[in-house]
Scaffold this active site. Sequence first.
Site, PDB file in Angstrom:
ATOM      1  N   CYS A 104      -4.578  91.154  21.132  1.00  0.00           N
ATOM      2  CA  CYS A 104      -6.055  91.205  21.118  1.00  0.00           C
ATOM      3  C   CYS A 104      -6.486  92.548  20.571  1.00  0.00           C
ATOM      4  O   CYS A 104      -7.576  92.688  20.045  1.00  0.00           O
ATOM      5  CB  CYS A 104      -6.651  91.089  22.511  1.00  0.00           C
ATOM      6  SG  CYS A 104      -5.800  90.054  23.629  1.00  0.00           S
ATOM      7  N   GLU A 119     -11.132  87.008  13.967  1.00  0.00           N
ATOM      8  CA  GLU A 119      -9.827  87.380  14.533  1.00  0.00           C
ATOM      9  C   GLU A 119      -8.753  86.510  13.894  1.00  0.00           C
ATOM     10  O   GLU A 119      -8.840  85.283  13.934  1.00  0.00           O
ATOM     11  CB  GLU A 119      -9.844  87.172  16.047  1.00  0.00           C
ATOM     12  CG  GLU A 119      -8.563  87.650  16.692  1.00  0.00           C
ATOM     13  CD  GLU A 119      -8.611  87.631  18.209  1.00  0.00           C
ATOM     14  OE1 GLU A 119      -9.038  86.618  18.777  1.00  0.00           O
ATOM     15  OE2 GLU A 119      -8.198  88.641  18.811  1.00  0.00           O
TER      16      GLU A 119
HETATM   17  C1  UN1 Z   1      -3.322  92.337  24.099  1.00  0.00           C
HETATM   18  O1  UN1 Z   1      -3.625  92.907  23.063  1.00  0.00           O
HETATM   19  O2  UN1 Z   1      -3.406  91.116  24.180  1.00  0.00           O
HETATM   20  O3  UN1 Z   1      -2.773  97.828  24.567  1.00  0.00           O
HETATM   21  C2  UN1 Z   1      -2.820  93.110  25.250  1.00  0.00           C
HETATM   22  C3  UN1 Z   1      -1.853  97.107  24.213  1.00  0.00           C
HETATM   23  C4  UN1 Z   1      -0.991  96.443  25.268  1.00  0.00           C
HETATM   24  C5  UN1 Z   1      -1.699  95.268  25.829  1.00  0.00           C
HETATM   25  C6  UN1 Z   1      -2.252  94.386  24.769  1.00  0.00           C
HETATM   26  N1  UN1 Z   1      -0.673  97.375  26.296  1.00  0.00           N
HETATM   27  O4  UN1 Z   1      -1.620  96.904  23.047  1.00  0.00           O
END
Ligand code: UN1
Length: 522
Positions: free
Chosen positions: A299, A400
């Site tokens: 994400c 996205e």
């Molecule tokens: C996600 O991007 O779905 O900050 C979670 C990060 C990871 C968590 C990502 N610690 O990229």
Amino acid sequence: MSTSTQSLQTKTKTDAPRVYDNYINGRWVKAENGETFTSTNPANEKEVIGHFASSTVNDVKKAIDAAEEALKTWRKVPAPHRAEILYKVAHLLETRKEEMARNMVREMGKVIKEARGDVQEAIDMAKFMAGEGRRLMGSTVPSELPNKFAMSVRAPIGVVGLITPWNFPVAIPSWKIFPALVAGNTVVFKPATDTPLCAVMLVEVLVEAGLPAGVLNLVTGEGSKVGQAIVDDPRVRAISITGSTAVGKKVAGRCGELMKRISCELGGKNAICIMEDADIELAVEGAVWGGFGTAGQRCTAASRVIVHKDRYKEFTEKFVARAKALKLGDGLDPDVQVGPVVSKAQLHSVHEYVEIGEKEGATLLCGGKIVKDNGMENGWFHEPTIFGDVKPSMRIAQEEIFGPVVSVIKVSDFEEAIEVANGTEYGLSLSMYTKDVNRAFAAIEELESGIVYINAPTIGAEIQLPFGGVKQTGNGHREAGTTAIDQFTEWKSVYVDYSGRLQRAQIDNHPAQKQDESKIAP
Ligand code: UN1
């Protein structure tokens, strides 16, 4: 407290693919109709990881029955005792880290180093939330009246439904399950259909750590059936979901109708901004890691890079050279830097964006192809892809993609960089590369996102700070950090009057008002 685990489901992982069950009321049980679905390795679709319960609405009902029953006792277990289980979970995860990481690579494709990081994130979260068991802070404040005590305490919400994605298949469930449990809730857990083995492994650890029957229930299967049934049941008092904005909006709408608490962690269109004074080598490294780490399936992935015109050419050349040199392949090979994407559907959705980018007139600088050779014939591999000359309004710069595709956008100054960075419907993670401290702080203030990085890419959040975003990324809640506890507790404000007489707030301590009132009082 039951500590019986029955036999470990994942123990025979190297044998022929086996059938894994739901975990309901302290037992591993099949879906009531006996149906299963299959999880395969995205690096080689011929490798079956296992068969998993394709659950029905009635299976969900049984899980909620169990969670409701277990709530009666679990909510009364002192939080420091609930937390002891999480300390054990942290320890067990440490001992199983390598095995879980390897199974994660086989099930969803991320490279082994990152899979270890995923399990590590759950270990960190277990320790952090175990510590919360001895805090779960409320506040004590002075009362406006004498001999009266005022404080707020946290209470569990009840049965909570946790719906999790495949991209961090151990870490993200841990962000939800651990704070929910330490706060005294009971859980119905529905993992993504692409990563049920990771969910089973995590549940096994919690069971082995001594979680009583019914406190955590795992129900695998389709979102439209299992997820929907969890959301629809009025006994489930809160939902926490990580997924796409489209699904999140539907779930949030339904929860709104039912007056059910809902926290959403949804899409992102994160950007790295690179100013003319930036350390370009550092920025290139950040862009490679932010854009192509986890094959862009975070994400928080940096799917846009916004570069000052004076450094655009230099940055782009170096970025492309680095992307071309990335080794694509099976994530279990320690030299591989980019694994497959999670599924055939995901591969086609990613590739469609490459076609969209070309049609929109962006310049394809490298990659762009689905890979079907060099041992990758049976997997879902996509070349790391970079588009240049991308306009901020193009779909590849707005939507996205969730794959290894990065758009590079040229801007004239700091103000334009901020405007472009903020110019999407999402607001999860934004970053600024500059050596100018004034600009760095201006960026912290101006960037519209839940997470801001200075001189680091958009990925790599640590569990002790809030995680989440603004705009269409979420609905105002945050995971991780102490803020995660807010998702899973109700506030109870408590007043203890030890004056021995009726004291009226807002009235008895305002004498003038009291006099006026005595005139009209009988
Ligand atoms: C996600 O991007 O779905 O900050 C979670 C990060 C990871 C968590 C990502 N610690 O990229």
